[in-house]
Design an enzyme around this catalytic site. Sequence first.
Site, PDB file in Angstrom:
ATOM      1  N   LEU A 212      19.003  75.016  53.034  1.00 48.12           N
ATOM      2  CA  LEU A 212      20.257  75.045  53.783  1.00 48.12           C
ATOM      3  C   LEU A 212      21.321  74.175  53.135  1.00 48.12           C
ATOM      4  O   LEU A 212      22.515  74.470  53.216  1.00 48.12           O
ATOM      5  CB  LEU A 212      20.013  74.592  55.233  1.00 48.12           C
ATOM      6  CG  LEU A 212      19.323  75.615  56.149  1.00 48.12           C
ATOM      7  CD1 LEU A 212      19.077  75.007  57.516  1.00 48.12           C
ATOM      8  CD2 LEU A 212      20.163  76.868  56.280  1.00 48.12           C
ATOM      9  N   CYS A 213      20.908  73.086  52.483  1.00 50.55           N
ATOM     10  CA  CYS A 213      21.893  72.216  51.856  1.00 50.55           C
ATOM     11  C   CYS A 213      22.635  72.947  50.735  1.00 50.55           C
ATOM     12  O   CYS A 213      23.829  72.734  50.519  1.00 50.55           O
ATOM     13  CB  CYS A 213      21.232  70.947  51.322  1.00 50.55           C
ATOM     14  SG  CYS A 213      19.924  71.253  50.105  1.00 50.55           S
ATOM     15  N   THR A 214      21.918  73.821  50.027  1.00 51.46           N
ATOM     16  CA  THR A 214      22.561  74.615  48.977  1.00 51.46           C
ATOM     17  C   THR A 214      23.563  75.587  49.581  1.00 51.46           C
ATOM     18  O   THR A 214      24.692  75.747  49.086  1.00 51.46           O
ATOM     19  CB  THR A 214      21.514  75.386  48.161  1.00 51.46           C
ATOM     20  OG1 THR A 214      20.638  74.462  47.532  1.00 51.46           O
ATOM     21  CG2 THR A 214      22.170  76.264  47.108  1.00 51.46           C
ATOM     22  N   THR A 217      26.671  73.463  51.064  1.00 50.67           N
ATOM     23  CA  THR A 217      27.513  72.573  50.253  1.00 50.67           C
ATOM     24  C   THR A 217      27.827  73.095  48.861  1.00 50.67           C
ATOM     25  O   THR A 217      28.982  73.062  48.427  1.00 50.67           O
ATOM     26  CB  THR A 217      26.848  71.195  50.113  1.00 50.67           C
ATOM     27  OG1 THR A 217      25.546  71.349  49.516  1.00 50.67           O
ATOM     28  CG2 THR A 217      26.712  70.521  51.468  1.00 50.67           C
TER      29      THR A 217
END
Length: 435
Positions: A212-214, A217
Amino acid sequence: MQPEALAPAMNGEGTDRPRWKYMDRILSRPGGYTDEDYDPDTPANNIEAAKILVIGAGGLGCEILKNFALSGFKNIDVIDMDTIDVSNLNRQFLFRQKDVGKSKASVAAEFVMKRVPGCKINAHICKIQDMDEDYYMQFTIVVCGLDSIEARRWMNATLVGMVDMENPDSLKPLIDGGTEGFKGQSRVIFPTMTSCIECQLDMHAPRAAVPLCTLATIPRQPQHCIEWAHIIKWDEERKDIQLDTDDPEHITWLYQTALARAQEFGIAGVTYSMTQGVVKNIIPAIASTNAIIAASCCNEAFKIVTSSAPFLGNPEQNNYMLYTGDSGVYTYTFEHQKKDDCPVCGNLPKDLPVNPQSTLGELVESFAERPESQLKKPNMRTEEKTLFYSAPESLRQQTEGNLKRKLGEMLVDGEEVAVSDPAFTIDFRYKIRFS
Protein backbone atom coordinates in the site's frame (compact mmCIF):
# COMPACT_ATOMS: atom_id res chain seq x y z
CA MET A 1 -9.19 -17.90 -42.61
CA GLN A 2 -11.67 -15.02 -42.72
CA PRO A 3 -15.24 -15.76 -41.52
CA GLU A 4 -16.54 -14.87 -45.01
CA ALA A 5 -14.71 -17.95 -46.35
CA LEU A 6 -16.81 -20.10 -44.04
CA ALA A 7 -20.10 -18.86 -45.47
CA PRO A 8 -20.97 -21.89 -47.66
CA ALA A 9 -20.37 -24.33 -44.81
CA MET A 10 -22.12 -22.19 -42.25
CA ASN A 11 -25.08 -21.17 -44.37
CA GLY A 12 -25.81 -24.73 -45.45
CA GLU A 13 -27.80 -25.05 -48.64
CA GLY A 14 -30.75 -27.41 -49.04
CA THR A 15 -32.53 -29.24 -46.24
CA ASP A 16 -31.40 -29.43 -42.65
CA ARG A 17 -30.10 -33.01 -42.62
CA PRO A 18 -27.63 -32.69 -45.55
CA ARG A 19 -26.09 -29.82 -43.68
CA TRP A 20 -25.34 -32.13 -40.75
CA LYS A 21 -24.44 -35.26 -42.71
CA TYR A 22 -20.93 -35.32 -41.21
CA MET A 23 -22.46 -35.34 -37.74
CA ASP A 24 -25.09 -37.94 -38.64
CA ARG A 25 -22.32 -40.20 -39.90
CA ILE A 26 -20.79 -40.15 -36.41
CA LEU A 27 -23.99 -40.52 -34.45
CA SER A 28 -25.91 -43.01 -36.61
CA ARG A 29 -23.83 -45.99 -35.53
CA PRO A 30 -22.30 -47.19 -32.26
CA GLY A 31 -18.55 -46.91 -31.81
CA GLY A 32 -15.80 -48.27 -29.65
CA TYR A 33 -16.66 -45.90 -26.79
CA THR A 34 -20.47 -46.00 -26.86
CA ASP A 35 -22.53 -47.93 -24.32
CA GLU A 36 -23.96 -51.33 -25.26
CA ASP A 37 -27.49 -49.89 -25.21
CA TYR A 38 -26.59 -46.88 -27.38
CA ASP A 39 -29.55 -45.92 -29.60
CA PRO A 40 -28.45 -44.19 -32.83
CA ASP A 41 -31.95 -42.75 -33.35
CA THR A 42 -31.92 -40.45 -30.32
CA PRO A 43 -28.76 -38.27 -30.45
CA ALA A 44 -29.90 -35.94 -33.23
CA ASN A 45 -33.25 -35.50 -31.48
CA ASN A 46 -31.44 -34.73 -28.22
CA ILE A 47 -29.40 -32.02 -29.94
CA GLU A 48 -32.54 -30.45 -31.40
CA ALA A 49 -34.26 -30.41 -27.99
CA ALA A 50 -31.28 -29.32 -25.87
CA LYS A 51 -31.24 -25.80 -24.44
CA ILE A 52 -27.74 -24.43 -23.93
CA LEU A 53 -26.74 -21.41 -21.86
CA VAL A 54 -23.44 -19.75 -22.78
CA ILE A 55 -22.15 -17.26 -20.22
CA GLY A 56 -19.74 -14.78 -21.78
CA ALA A 57 -19.48 -13.57 -25.39
CA GLY A 58 -15.80 -12.63 -25.43
CA GLY A 59 -12.81 -14.58 -26.72
CA LEU A 60 -14.09 -17.96 -25.51
CA GLY A 61 -17.75 -17.11 -25.92
CA CYS A 62 -17.48 -16.25 -29.62
CA GLU A 63 -15.82 -19.58 -30.34
CA ILE A 64 -18.29 -21.50 -28.17
CA LEU A 65 -21.36 -19.95 -29.84
CA LYS A 66 -19.96 -20.70 -33.31
CA ASN A 67 -19.12 -24.30 -32.36
CA PHE A 68 -22.56 -25.02 -30.92
CA ALA A 69 -24.34 -23.59 -33.96
CA LEU A 70 -22.19 -25.64 -36.35
CA SER A 71 -22.84 -28.77 -34.26
CA GLY A 72 -26.59 -28.55 -34.78
CA PHE A 73 -27.69 -27.00 -31.47
CA LYS A 74 -30.60 -24.67 -32.17
CA ASN A 75 -31.73 -23.34 -28.78
CA ILE A 76 -29.04 -21.19 -27.20
CA ASP A 77 -29.01 -18.28 -24.73
CA VAL A 78 -26.00 -16.05 -24.16
CA ILE A 79 -25.41 -13.63 -21.26
CA ASP A 80 -22.84 -10.82 -21.35
CA MET A 81 -23.13 -7.26 -20.10
CA ASP A 82 -19.90 -6.03 -21.72
CA THR A 83 -19.55 -3.88 -24.83
CA ILE A 84 -17.14 -4.35 -27.73
CA ASP A 85 -13.80 -2.55 -27.50
CA VAL A 86 -11.40 -2.07 -30.39
CA SER A 87 -8.85 -4.23 -28.53
CA ASN A 88 -11.26 -7.20 -28.82
CA LEU A 89 -11.17 -7.34 -32.60
CA ASN A 90 -7.90 -9.27 -32.92
CA ARG A 91 -9.34 -12.44 -31.35
CA GLN A 92 -13.14 -12.11 -30.94
CA PHE A 93 -13.88 -12.89 -34.56
CA LEU A 94 -17.65 -12.31 -34.56
CA PHE A 95 -17.06 -8.55 -34.19
CA ARG A 96 -16.09 -5.85 -36.69
CA GLN A 97 -14.90 -2.25 -36.46
CA LYS A 98 -18.48 -1.02 -36.95
CA ASP A 99 -19.54 -2.98 -33.84
CA VAL A 100 -17.27 -1.12 -31.39
CA GLY A 101 -19.38 0.19 -28.53
CA LYS A 102 -22.23 -2.26 -29.10
CA SER A 103 -23.28 -5.16 -26.88
CA LYS A 104 -21.13 -8.28 -27.24
CA ALA A 105 -24.06 -10.63 -26.62
CA SER A 106 -26.35 -9.02 -29.19
CA VAL A 107 -23.75 -8.69 -31.96
CA ALA A 108 -22.46 -12.24 -31.46
CA ALA A 109 -25.99 -13.69 -31.50
CA GLU A 110 -26.98 -11.80 -34.65
CA PHE A 111 -23.77 -12.80 -36.46
CA VAL A 112 -24.15 -16.52 -35.74
CA MET A 113 -27.88 -16.61 -36.51
CA LYS A 114 -27.22 -14.92 -39.86
CA ARG A 115 -24.59 -17.51 -40.80
CA VAL A 116 -26.46 -20.58 -39.47
CA PRO A 117 -30.16 -20.36 -40.38
CA GLY A 118 -32.40 -22.26 -37.99
CA CYS A 119 -30.23 -21.56 -34.96
CA LYS A 120 -31.98 -19.33 -32.41
CA ILE A 121 -29.78 -17.43 -29.95
CA ASN A 122 -31.38 -15.24 -27.27
CA ALA A 123 -29.01 -12.48 -26.12
CA HIS A 124 -29.24 -11.07 -22.58
CA ILE A 125 -27.32 -7.89 -21.78
CA CYS A 126 -27.11 -8.24 -18.02
CA LYS A 127 -25.20 -9.78 -15.14
CA ILE A 128 -25.68 -13.44 -14.30
CA GLN A 129 -26.84 -12.30 -10.86
CA ASP A 130 -29.83 -10.59 -12.50
CA MET A 131 -31.37 -13.96 -13.43
CA ASP A 132 -33.26 -16.14 -10.96
CA GLU A 133 -33.30 -19.90 -10.41
CA ASP A 134 -36.35 -20.39 -12.68
CA TYR A 135 -34.33 -18.99 -15.56
CA TYR A 136 -31.35 -21.29 -15.01
CA MET A 137 -33.61 -24.29 -14.43
CA GLN A 138 -34.77 -24.35 -18.08
CA PHE A 139 -31.37 -25.26 -19.54
CA THR A 140 -29.87 -28.65 -20.33
CA ILE A 141 -26.26 -27.51 -19.84
CA VAL A 142 -24.55 -24.31 -18.69
CA VAL A 143 -21.24 -23.42 -20.36
CA CYS A 144 -19.00 -20.69 -18.91
CA GLY A 145 -16.48 -18.73 -20.95
CA LEU A 146 -15.72 -16.18 -18.25
CA ASP A 147 -12.69 -14.10 -17.33
CA SER A 148 -13.73 -13.70 -13.68
CA ILE A 149 -13.16 -16.14 -10.82
CA GLU A 150 -15.88 -14.40 -8.79
CA ALA A 151 -18.50 -14.90 -11.52
CA ARG A 152 -17.56 -18.58 -11.82
CA ARG A 153 -17.93 -19.03 -8.08
CA TRP A 154 -21.36 -17.36 -8.09
CA MET A 155 -22.61 -19.51 -10.96
CA ASN A 156 -21.23 -22.65 -9.34
CA ALA A 157 -22.89 -21.92 -5.99
CA THR A 158 -26.20 -21.15 -7.70
CA LEU A 159 -26.27 -24.44 -9.62
CA VAL A 160 -25.31 -26.42 -6.50
CA GLY A 161 -28.10 -24.72 -4.57
CA MET A 162 -30.64 -25.60 -7.27
CA VAL A 163 -30.15 -29.36 -6.92
CA ASP A 164 -33.19 -31.18 -5.50
CA MET A 165 -32.44 -34.84 -4.79
CA GLU A 166 -36.05 -35.75 -5.61
CA ASN A 167 -35.92 -34.01 -8.99
CA PRO A 168 -33.16 -35.31 -11.32
CA ASP A 169 -33.88 -32.52 -13.83
CA SER A 170 -32.70 -29.95 -11.28
CA LEU A 171 -29.08 -31.08 -11.75
CA LYS A 172 -27.55 -28.91 -14.49
CA PRO A 173 -24.07 -29.88 -15.73
CA LEU A 174 -21.64 -26.98 -15.68
CA ILE A 175 -18.86 -26.89 -18.28
CA ASP A 176 -16.22 -24.29 -17.50
CA GLY A 177 -13.46 -23.09 -19.78
CA GLY A 178 -10.67 -20.66 -19.02
CA THR A 179 -7.50 -19.40 -20.68
CA GLU A 180 -4.38 -17.60 -19.50
CA GLY A 181 -2.12 -16.75 -22.42
CA PHE A 182 -0.82 -20.04 -23.87
CA LYS A 183 -2.45 -22.11 -21.11
CA GLY A 184 -6.04 -23.14 -20.55
CA GLN A 185 -8.39 -25.64 -18.99
CA SER A 186 -11.83 -27.14 -19.44
CA ARG A 187 -13.72 -29.02 -16.77
CA VAL A 188 -17.08 -30.69 -16.34
CA ILE A 189 -18.94 -30.32 -13.06
CA PHE A 190 -22.03 -32.21 -11.99
CA PRO A 191 -23.22 -30.16 -8.98
CA THR A 192 -23.17 -32.11 -5.69
CA MET A 193 -21.83 -35.22 -7.50
CA THR A 194 -18.32 -34.20 -8.61
CA SER A 195 -15.86 -31.59 -7.38
CA CYS A 196 -17.09 -28.05 -7.99
CA ILE A 197 -15.42 -24.70 -8.67
CA GLU A 198 -15.04 -24.08 -4.94
CA CYS A 199 -13.37 -27.48 -4.43
CA GLN A 200 -10.83 -26.44 -7.07
CA LEU A 201 -10.34 -22.85 -5.91
CA ASP A 202 -6.90 -23.52 -4.45
CA MET A 203 -5.67 -24.08 -8.02
CA HIS A 204 -6.18 -20.34 -8.60
CA ALA A 205 -3.57 -18.66 -6.41
CA PRO A 206 -4.40 -15.07 -5.39
CA ARG A 207 -2.40 -12.49 -7.28
CA ALA A 208 0.55 -10.92 -5.47
CA ALA A 209 -0.42 -7.75 -3.63
CA VAL A 210 1.41 -4.45 -4.21
CA PRO A 211 2.42 -2.77 -0.90
CA LEU A 212 0.00 0.00 0.00
CA CYS A 213 2.88 2.38 0.66
CA THR A 214 3.93 2.06 -2.99
CA LEU A 215 0.40 2.72 -4.20
CA ALA A 216 -0.10 5.68 -1.88
CA THR A 217 3.24 7.47 -2.22
CA ILE A 218 5.54 6.42 -5.06
CA PRO A 219 3.75 4.65 -7.93
CA ARG A 220 6.20 3.52 -10.61
CA GLN A 221 4.00 1.66 -13.10
CA PRO A 222 0.62 2.33 -14.73
CA GLN A 223 -0.73 -0.73 -12.86
CA HIS A 224 0.15 0.97 -9.55
CA CYS A 225 -2.02 3.96 -10.51
CA ILE A 226 -4.91 1.67 -11.38
CA GLU A 227 -4.60 -0.28 -8.12
CA TRP A 228 -4.47 3.03 -6.22
CA ALA A 229 -7.77 4.10 -7.81
CA HIS A 230 -9.21 0.65 -7.16
CA ILE A 231 -8.10 0.02 -3.58
CA ILE A 232 -7.68 3.48 -2.07
CA LYS A 233 -9.54 6.18 -4.01
CA TRP A 234 -12.76 4.24 -4.53
CA ASP A 235 -13.19 3.73 -0.79
CA GLU A 236 -12.40 7.40 -0.14
CA GLU A 237 -14.84 8.87 -2.64
CA ARG A 238 -17.41 6.14 -3.39
CA LYS A 239 -17.43 3.92 -0.31
CA ASP A 240 -21.23 3.78 -0.28
CA ILE A 241 -21.24 2.16 -3.74
CA GLN A 242 -20.20 -1.47 -4.08
CA LEU A 243 -17.68 -1.72 -6.91
CA ASP A 244 -18.96 -3.81 -9.81
CA THR A 245 -16.08 -4.72 -12.12
CA ASP A 246 -18.57 -5.57 -14.90
CA ASP A 247 -20.17 -2.10 -14.82
CA PRO A 248 -18.72 0.13 -17.60
CA GLU A 249 -19.44 3.28 -15.55
CA HIS A 250 -17.40 1.95 -12.61
CA ILE A 251 -14.48 0.92 -14.85
CA THR A 252 -14.59 4.33 -16.58
CA TRP A 253 -14.37 6.12 -13.23
CA LEU A 254 -11.39 4.00 -12.19
CA TYR A 255 -9.71 4.59 -15.56
CA GLN A 256 -10.12 8.37 -15.41
CA THR A 257 -8.96 8.50 -11.78
CA ALA A 258 -5.92 6.31 -12.52
CA LEU A 259 -5.09 8.35 -15.63
CA ALA A 260 -5.05 11.58 -13.63
CA ARG A 261 -2.80 9.91 -11.04
CA ALA A 262 -0.43 8.68 -13.76
CA GLN A 263 -0.19 12.12 -15.36
CA GLU A 264 0.64 13.62 -11.96
CA PHE A 265 3.66 11.29 -11.65
CA GLY A 266 4.62 11.33 -15.33
CA ILE A 267 3.67 7.69 -15.92
CA ALA A 268 2.44 6.65 -19.37
CA GLY A 269 0.42 3.62 -20.43
CA VAL A 270 -2.86 3.78 -18.47
CA THR A 271 -5.68 2.68 -20.79
CA TYR A 272 -9.29 1.60 -20.35
CA SER A 273 -8.50 -1.99 -21.34
CA MET A 274 -5.54 -2.11 -18.94
CA THR A 275 -7.77 -0.78 -16.15
CA GLN A 276 -10.28 -3.52 -16.85
CA GLY A 277 -7.52 -6.12 -16.95
CA VAL A 278 -5.90 -5.04 -13.67
CA VAL A 279 -9.16 -4.74 -11.74
CA LYS A 280 -10.53 -8.07 -13.00
CA ASN A 281 -7.08 -9.75 -13.01
CA ILE A 282 -7.37 -10.53 -16.72
CA ILE A 283 -4.37 -12.10 -18.46
CA PRO A 284 -4.22 -11.22 -22.19
CA ALA A 285 -5.88 -13.89 -24.31
CA ILE A 286 -4.50 -15.68 -27.36
CA ALA A 287 -6.86 -16.65 -30.19
CA SER A 288 -5.47 -20.16 -30.69
CA THR A 289 -5.82 -21.00 -26.98
CA ASN A 290 -9.41 -19.75 -27.00
CA ALA A 291 -10.19 -21.95 -30.02
CA ILE A 292 -8.74 -25.09 -28.42
CA ILE A 293 -10.47 -24.63 -25.05
CA ALA A 294 -13.80 -23.68 -26.66
CA ALA A 295 -13.61 -26.80 -28.83
CA SER A 296 -13.02 -28.92 -25.73
CA CYS A 297 -15.97 -27.37 -23.89
CA CYS A 298 -18.35 -27.86 -26.81
CA ASN A 299 -17.09 -31.40 -27.39
CA GLU A 300 -17.93 -32.28 -23.78
CA ALA A 301 -21.41 -30.79 -24.13
CA PHE A 302 -21.93 -32.73 -27.36
CA LYS A 303 -20.92 -35.99 -25.66
CA ILE A 304 -23.17 -35.36 -22.64
CA VAL A 305 -26.22 -34.60 -24.79
CA THR A 306 -25.73 -37.43 -27.31
CA SER A 307 -24.13 -40.12 -25.07
CA SER A 308 -21.92 -40.86 -28.09
CA ALA A 309 -18.72 -41.15 -26.01
CA PRO A 310 -17.57 -40.93 -22.37
CA PHE A 311 -17.34 -37.37 -21.15
CA LEU A 312 -15.22 -35.64 -18.52
CA GLY A 313 -16.83 -36.07 -15.13
CA ASN A 314 -18.45 -39.40 -15.99
CA PRO A 315 -18.29 -41.82 -13.02
CA GLU A 316 -14.73 -43.16 -12.69
CA GLN A 317 -13.56 -40.72 -15.40
CA ASN A 318 -11.25 -37.70 -15.17
CA ASN A 319 -13.08 -34.39 -14.91
CA TYR A 320 -10.40 -31.77 -15.62
CA MET A 321 -8.43 -31.11 -18.82
CA LEU A 322 -5.33 -28.92 -18.82
CA TYR A 323 -3.70 -27.51 -21.96
CA THR A 324 -0.35 -25.79 -22.39
CA GLY A 325 0.92 -24.39 -25.67
CA ASP A 326 3.93 -22.30 -24.68
CA SER A 327 6.45 -25.01 -25.60
CA GLY A 328 4.60 -27.26 -28.00
CA VAL A 329 1.04 -28.54 -27.73
CA TYR A 330 0.34 -30.67 -24.66
CA THR A 331 -2.87 -31.72 -22.95
CA TYR A 332 -3.70 -34.14 -20.19
CA THR A 333 -6.67 -34.96 -17.99
CA PHE A 334 -6.93 -35.85 -14.33
CA GLU A 335 -9.55 -36.31 -11.64
CA HIS A 336 -9.97 -33.41 -9.27
CA GLN A 337 -11.61 -34.98 -6.24
CA LYS A 338 -14.61 -33.65 -4.40
CA LYS A 339 -13.82 -32.22 -0.96
CA ASP A 340 -16.00 -33.17 1.99
CA ASP A 341 -15.27 -29.82 3.61
CA CYS A 342 -15.98 -27.75 0.49
CA PRO A 343 -17.99 -24.72 1.69
CA VAL A 344 -20.37 -25.01 -1.30
CA CYS A 345 -20.92 -28.69 -2.09
CA GLY A 346 -19.42 -30.38 0.99
CA ASN A 347 -21.14 -31.59 4.14
CA LEU A 348 -18.50 -30.63 6.71
CA PRO A 349 -17.11 -27.25 7.83
CA LYS A 350 -13.47 -26.66 6.94
CA ASP A 351 -10.90 -26.61 9.75
CA LEU A 352 -9.37 -23.16 10.21
CA PRO A 353 -6.08 -23.17 12.18
CA VAL A 354 -5.57 -19.82 13.98
CA ASN A 355 -3.34 -18.39 16.68
CA PRO A 356 -5.51 -17.45 19.68
CA GLN A 357 -3.16 -14.50 20.32
CA SER A 358 -3.75 -12.99 16.85
CA THR A 359 -6.48 -10.41 16.39
CA LEU A 360 -9.79 -10.67 14.58
CA GLY A 361 -8.54 -7.97 12.20
CA GLU A 362 -5.59 -10.14 11.17
CA LEU A 363 -7.93 -13.05 10.53
CA VAL A 364 -10.28 -10.88 8.44
CA GLU A 365 -7.38 -9.63 6.31
CA SER A 366 -6.12 -13.19 5.78
CA PHE A 367 -9.29 -14.27 3.97
CA ALA A 368 -8.26 -12.29 0.89
CA GLU A 369 -4.97 -14.21 0.70
CA ARG A 370 -6.23 -17.70 1.49
CA PRO A 371 -6.31 -19.81 -1.73
CA GLU A 372 -9.39 -21.67 -0.49
CA SER A 373 -11.48 -18.54 0.15
CA GLN A 374 -10.18 -15.36 -1.59
CA LEU A 375 -12.84 -13.17 0.02
CA LYS A 376 -12.47 -9.42 -0.37
CA LYS A 377 -15.13 -8.13 2.07
CA PRO A 378 -15.74 -10.89 4.60
CA ASN A 379 -18.47 -10.80 7.23
CA MET A 380 -18.06 -13.13 10.23
CA ARG A 381 -20.48 -14.51 12.77
CA THR A 382 -21.00 -17.49 15.03
CA GLU A 383 -24.32 -19.09 15.93
CA GLU A 384 -24.57 -16.83 18.98
CA LYS A 385 -22.94 -13.53 18.02
CA THR A 386 -21.82 -11.24 15.21
CA LEU A 387 -18.05 -10.78 15.03
CA PHE A 388 -17.55 -8.35 12.16
CA TYR A 389 -19.35 -6.94 9.12
CA SER A 390 -17.48 -5.22 6.26
CA ALA A 391 -20.72 -3.82 4.89
CA PRO A 392 -23.11 -2.06 5.20
CA GLU A 393 -21.40 0.90 6.82
CA SER A 394 -23.78 0.99 9.79
CA LEU A 395 -22.92 -2.60 10.79
CA ARG A 396 -19.23 -2.01 10.13
CA GLN A 397 -19.21 0.88 12.61
CA GLN A 398 -20.92 -1.28 15.23
CA THR A 399 -18.49 -4.20 14.87
CA GLU A 400 -15.12 -2.73 13.84
CA GLY A 401 -14.13 -2.42 17.51
CA ASN A 402 -13.82 -6.22 17.56
CA LEU A 403 -10.99 -6.10 15.01
CA LYS A 404 -8.46 -5.27 17.75
CA ARG A 405 -9.58 -8.05 20.07
CA LYS A 406 -7.71 -11.35 20.30
CA LEU A 407 -9.35 -14.43 18.89
CA GLY A 408 -8.86 -16.32 22.16
CA GLU A 409 -11.12 -13.77 23.86
CA MET A 410 -13.96 -14.08 21.34
CA LEU A 411 -13.93 -17.71 20.22
CA VAL A 412 -13.42 -21.19 21.67
CA ASP A 413 -11.51 -24.07 20.13
CA GLY A 414 -13.81 -26.10 17.84
CA GLU A 415 -16.42 -23.33 17.49
CA GLU A 416 -18.03 -23.01 14.05
CA VAL A 417 -17.85 -19.67 12.26
CA ALA A 418 -19.86 -18.58 9.21
CA VAL A 419 -18.08 -16.24 6.79
CA SER A 420 -19.94 -14.48 3.99
CA ASP A 421 -19.09 -11.98 1.27
CA PRO A 422 -21.42 -9.63 -0.66
CA ALA A 423 -20.14 -11.13 -3.94
CA PHE A 424 -21.46 -14.64 -3.18
CA THR A 425 -24.75 -16.27 -2.32
CA ILE A 426 -23.36 -18.72 0.24
CA ASP A 427 -21.87 -18.83 3.71
CA PHE A 428 -18.40 -20.34 4.08
CA ARG A 429 -18.36 -22.60 7.16
CA TYR A 430 -15.18 -22.94 9.21
CA LYS A 431 -14.36 -24.73 12.47
CA ILE A 432 -11.85 -22.80 14.59
CA ARG A 433 -8.77 -24.76 15.57
CA PHE A 434 -6.38 -23.00 17.96
CA SER A 435 -2.73 -23.73 17.18
